[in-house]
Structures are given as structure tokens and as C-alpha cells.
Design an enzyme around this catalytic site. Sequence first.
Site, PDB file in Angstrom:
ATOM      1  N   THR A   1      -4.741   3.142  12.567  1.00 21.08           N
ATOM      2  CA  THR A   1      -5.410   4.404  12.929  1.00 21.08           C
ATOM      3  C   THR A   1      -5.510   5.357  11.732  1.00 21.08           C
ATOM      4  O   THR A   1      -6.261   6.333  11.782  1.00 21.08           O
ATOM      5  CB  THR A   1      -4.618   5.130  14.029  1.00 21.08           C
ATOM      6  OG1 THR A   1      -3.342   5.499  13.478  1.00 21.08           O
ATOM      7  CG2 THR A   1      -4.399   4.249  15.242  1.00 21.08           C
TER       8      THR A   1
ATOM      9  N   ASP B   1      -2.791   2.136  -4.016  1.00 24.39           N
ATOM     10  CA  ASP B   1      -1.712   2.641  -3.160  1.00 24.39           C
ATOM     11  C   ASP B   1      -0.602   3.192  -4.050  1.00 24.39           C
ATOM     12  O   ASP B   1       0.099   2.431  -4.739  1.00 24.39           O
ATOM     13  CB  ASP B   1      -1.177   1.511  -2.269  1.00 24.39           C
ATOM     14  CG  ASP B   1      -0.187   2.058  -1.243  1.00 24.39           C
ATOM     15  OD1 ASP B   1       0.838   2.640  -1.657  1.00 24.39           O
ATOM     16  OD2 ASP B   1      -0.435   1.904  -0.044  1.00 24.39           O
TER      17      ASP B   1
ATOM     18  N   ASP C   1       3.006   1.781  -3.439  1.00 26.59           N
ATOM     19  CA  ASP C   1       3.167   0.405  -3.921  1.00 26.59           C
ATOM     20  C   ASP C   1       3.218   0.352  -5.445  1.00 26.59           C
ATOM     21  O   ASP C   1       4.012  -0.381  -6.036  1.00 26.59           O
ATOM     22  CB  ASP C   1       2.004  -0.476  -3.432  1.00 26.59           C
ATOM     23  CG  ASP C   1       2.171  -0.866  -1.968  1.00 26.59           C
ATOM     24  OD1 ASP C   1       3.294  -0.719  -1.437  1.00 26.59           O
ATOM     25  OD2 ASP C   1       1.179  -1.308  -1.359  1.00 26.59           O
TER      26      ASP C   1
ATOM     27  N   ARG D   1       1.913   6.232   7.356  1.00 26.65           N
ATOM     28  CA  ARG D   1       0.540   6.214   7.836  1.00 26.65           C
ATOM     29  C   ARG D   1       0.328   4.935   8.627  1.00 26.65           C
ATOM     30  O   ARG D   1       0.544   3.832   8.108  1.00 26.65           O
ATOM     31  CB  ARG D   1      -0.403   6.258   6.620  1.00 26.65           C
ATOM     32  CG  ARG D   1      -1.809   6.631   6.992  1.00 26.65           C
ATOM     33  CD  ARG D   1      -2.594   7.077   5.773  1.00 26.65           C
ATOM     34  NE  ARG D   1      -2.786   6.047   4.774  1.00 26.65           N
ATOM     35  CZ  ARG D   1      -3.915   5.891   4.094  1.00 26.65           C
ATOM     36  NH1 ARG D   1      -4.942   6.671   4.326  1.00 26.65           N
ATOM     37  NH2 ARG D   1      -4.026   4.953   3.182  1.00 26.65           N
TER      38      ARG D   1
HETATM   39  N1  URA Z   1      -2.658   6.859  -0.219  1.00 21.88           N
HETATM   40  C1  URA Z   1      -2.624   6.139  -1.362  1.00 21.88           C
HETATM   41  O1  URA Z   1      -1.553   5.724  -1.800  1.00 21.88           O
HETATM   42  N2  URA Z   1      -3.762   5.896  -2.013  1.00 21.88           N
HETATM   43  C2  URA Z   1      -4.963   6.343  -1.580  1.00 21.88           C
HETATM   44  O2  URA Z   1      -5.972   6.075  -2.230  1.00 21.88           O
HETATM   45  C3  URA Z   1      -4.992   7.092  -0.383  1.00 21.88           C
HETATM   46  C4  URA Z   1      -3.825   7.342   0.280  1.00 21.88           C
END
Ligand code: URA
Length: 209
Positions: free
Chosen positions: A108, A200, A203, A104
Site C-alpha cells: 500500500t 532504497d 538498503d 512502509r
Molecule cells: N524511500 C527510499 O529509500 N527511496 C526512495 O526513492 C523513496 C523512498
Amino acid sequence: MSKFTVLNHPLIQHKLTIIRDENTGTRVFREVANEIAELMVYEITRDLPLEDKEIQTPMGKTVQKVLAGKKLAVIPILRAGLGMVDGVLEMIPAAKVGHIGMYRDEKTLQPHEYFVKLPSDIDQRDLFIVDPMLATGGSANMAISALKKRGAKNMRLIVLVAAPEGVKAVQKENPDVDIYAAALDENINENGYIYPGLGDAGDRLFGTK
Ligand code: URA
């Protein structure tokens, strides 16, 4: 329109709370995310076809049920989807694993495809696409089109946490793909993260930041 189902079994809810907690470390996060995926697949595979098989028990002959050998595959969207694969394979060890790499763009928030490696008979398999977070639906929709472009026909999307925006986006673009989540959260915040979410997922799974 495709079905959207929240699999809110008490065990799933309990385990999801563990991984939402910011005090949960990488090792437990990884373990519990896989456990949730395993429980979700247990629920989702209730419709797997069975066939009769004659066997001999120590007591005599009997006809019993076995899986009819439907071909399945699990497709993690890299990288966070990897955190659900082992859980799925615990339930369906014979499933093949295909990979779709998406990242991602942090500015953007748009997804980009960088890697696709799938079983060669993808058109004959029922696919479980796995990704812990369904936020905008951009990566999921891109993964689904990557699969359809290569001949895939039957697929379901399995996520841990969904945002209403993502569910709507996938249902709109891919009305043939049913979606299963462990929870439907409130929204996506201004940084593109699901609220309350779990942060995330990549992570937290891999201990990166
Ligand atoms: N990706 C993630 O890892 N966490 C989110 O909250 C949204 C997208």
C-alpha cells in the site's frame, strides 16, 4: 505555508552525486550521507542564537560570542534516518537523539508507526527530523504528528532527496514545519521510488536488499 529550501552548496551537490551512483558501496554511501547531513546542518543552524561571554585570552579580558544554549534534538525516522544522525551530531554534539520507527507497507506504500522514544523535554527542544528520502510525505507527516502529539512544537525536516509530491504533502499537512533538502528530484515512479533518486536509502546504508 512552510519554507522549502534546497541547500545546493557545491560540496553538497558533489557528495550527493557520489551517493546517487549505483556503483557506490555501503561503506562510502554511509560515510558520505553523514557528511551531507553535517554540511546541511551547518547551513541550517545559521540562525542559532548567541550570547555574550566574558573570557580571558592570553592578551587580556574580552567579551565574545558563544551559543546561547538552545536545546536541540535530532529525530531520525527509522531506519534510514539513522544514516544522517552521526553527521548532525558532528556539528551539534550536545543534541539529544529521539527515535521514531516507521515502516512502509510495500503493497500500500502507507507508513506505520511501531516505535517512539523521545527526550522527556521534547516540548522545549528545537527538533531536526532526519530522513534521507521525502517521497510521498507519508512517513514524514506521520512522524511530525507523532511528535506534535507528544508536545513537540518547533521542528524542521531535513532530507537528502525530496520529490515534489512529498514537499507538497508536508507543506499542506504541516505548514509550520520548514523543509530542507540537498536536492529536489523529478517525481516518484510507479514503485514509490524517487526518480532519479538514489534507490532504497535504507538498503544502501545498511547493505540489505
Ligand atoms: N524511500 C527510499 O529509500 N527511496 C526512495 O526513492 C523513496 C523512498
